[in-house]
Design an enzyme around this catalytic site. Structure first.
Site, PDB file in Angstrom:
ATOM      1  N   SER A  50       0.854  -1.200   0.000  1.00 41.76           N
ATOM      2  CA  SER A  50       0.000   0.000   0.000  1.00 41.76           C
ATOM      3  C   SER A  50       0.881   1.238   0.000  1.00 41.76           C
ATOM      4  O   SER A  50       1.998   1.209   0.544  1.00 41.76           O
ATOM      5  CB  SER A  50      -0.882   0.013   1.245  1.00 41.76           C
ATOM      6  OG  SER A  50      -1.541   1.255   1.367  1.00 41.76           O
ATOM      7  N   TYR A  84      -0.961  -0.746  10.718  1.00 36.52           N
ATOM      8  CA  TYR A  84      -1.227  -1.049   9.299  1.00 36.52           C
ATOM      9  C   TYR A  84      -0.104  -0.493   8.424  1.00 36.52           C
ATOM     10  O   TYR A  84       0.443  -1.194   7.570  1.00 36.52           O
ATOM     11  CB  TYR A  84      -2.582  -0.475   8.865  1.00 36.52           C
ATOM     12  CG  TYR A  84      -2.857  -0.695   7.395  1.00 36.52           C
ATOM     13  CD1 TYR A  84      -3.152  -1.976   6.917  1.00 36.52           C
ATOM     14  CD2 TYR A  84      -2.796   0.348   6.476  1.00 36.52           C
ATOM     15  CE1 TYR A  84      -3.391  -2.198   5.562  1.00 36.52           C
ATOM     16  CE2 TYR A  84      -3.033   0.135   5.116  1.00 36.52           C
ATOM     17  CZ  TYR A  84      -3.332  -1.135   4.675  1.00 36.52           C
ATOM     18  OH  TYR A  84      -3.555  -1.362   3.335  1.00 36.52           O
TER      19      TYR A  84
END
Ligand code: NAP
Length: 260
Positions: A141, A154
């Site tokens: 990501s 995350y």
């Protein structure tokens, strides 16, 4: 003949993983689809078999559970037919102050976003390297490019996955195996709802379609690229991230994401 005769995709029951599975099937790849929701995987398998005539094996597994993850590792290591492309896509997020969130939430994110891809990559390489052929697409990501206050775990898991992918890319690229990190920006999937993330704060033009992200990622791994950032806006963001010191970005992003 398909670019990847057999591909294993984790998290194929929705979003980016599903879009990757659909594209691979359209290209003629037989598939092994992995996720927890059996009904979704079976419906996908039937749809892809009927539409493209490919074989789709359903492997129901929660990859945060060691015994279930081991079954996926075994499929990669010794199952037939051998897997040519591994897509480590299953992942989850979540937003909130680290210390106030349940420790199990963070433990789960590390198992899902880090430990599972590491173990599956190792299992896949054990077979790909002797064959001198294979691809590994790790869905990371752009969140991994900077420290993100309130999204700390995350972002850190995705930083791990990107760094890991780049390093492995270099280790194995001369041995017929391509390792690619795919770094999507905001993409319309079930991800935000599942992680309790408010989607309305993100402006419409920033949202990508999962099929566009899937297409870019598959093209990148087929071409032997180390990294793929889909979409011009996110490529600019990634370039800026690369030259911005963390001391600055953590303050700016902390203000945006809401630190106390
Ligand atoms: N959407 C975005 O904006 C965005 C941006 C950047 C990166 N990403 C990354 O893209 C990847 C795919 O996410 P998505 O956006 O497509 O989200 P999604 O629609 O929520 O899909 C997540 C997939 O992961 C699977 N999964 C979750 N936990 C699992 C577990 N414990 N064991 C096995 N499978 C599990 C889910 O299947 P089951 O629930 O059936 O198990 C589902 O198929 C993730 O790695 C995410 O970090 C997403």
């Amino acid at each position: 003949m398909a670019r990847w005769p057999v591909a294993l995709v984790t998290g194929a029951s929705s979003g980016i993983g599903r879009a990757i599975a659909v594209r691979l099937a359209a290209d003629g790849s037989d598939l092994v689809v992995v996720a927890r929701r059996k009904d979704r995987l079976e419906a996908l398998a039937e749809e892809l078999h009927n539409r493209h005539g490919v074989d789709v094996e359903v492997l129901v597994a929660d990859v945060t559970v060691p015994e279930q993850l081991a079954a996926v590792e075994d499929r990669l290591r010794t199952g037939e037919p051998a897997v040519d492309l591994l897509v480590n896509n299953a992942g989850a997020g979540g937003q909130g102050p680290f210390a106030e969130q349940d420790l199990d939430h963070h433990d789960n994110l590390v198992r899902l976003n880090v430990l599972a891809p590491v173990r599956l990559t190792h299992a896949a390489l054990e077979r790909m390297l002797p064959r001198g052929h294979g691809g590994i697409l790790n869905v990371s990501s752009i969140a991994g490019l900077q420290p993100l206050p309130n999204v700390a775990t995350y972002a850190a898991t995705k930083a791990y996955l990107s760094s890991f992918s780049h390093a492995l890319h270099e280790e194995v690229r001369h041995r017929g195996v391509s390792v690619t990190a795919l770094l999507p920006g905001f993409t319309r999937t079930e991800f935000h709802e599942a992680g309790g993330i408010n989607r309305t704060v993100v402006p419409g033009p920033l949202w990508m379609k999962s099929d566009v992200v899937a297409k870019a990622g598959l093209r990148a791994v087929a071409r032997g690229r180390a990294q793929c950032v889909p979409g011009p806006v996110y490529r600019v963001a990634a370039a800026i991230s690369g030259v911005t010191p963390w001391a600055l970005s953590r303050r700016v992003l902390g203000a945006v994401l809401g630190t106390p």
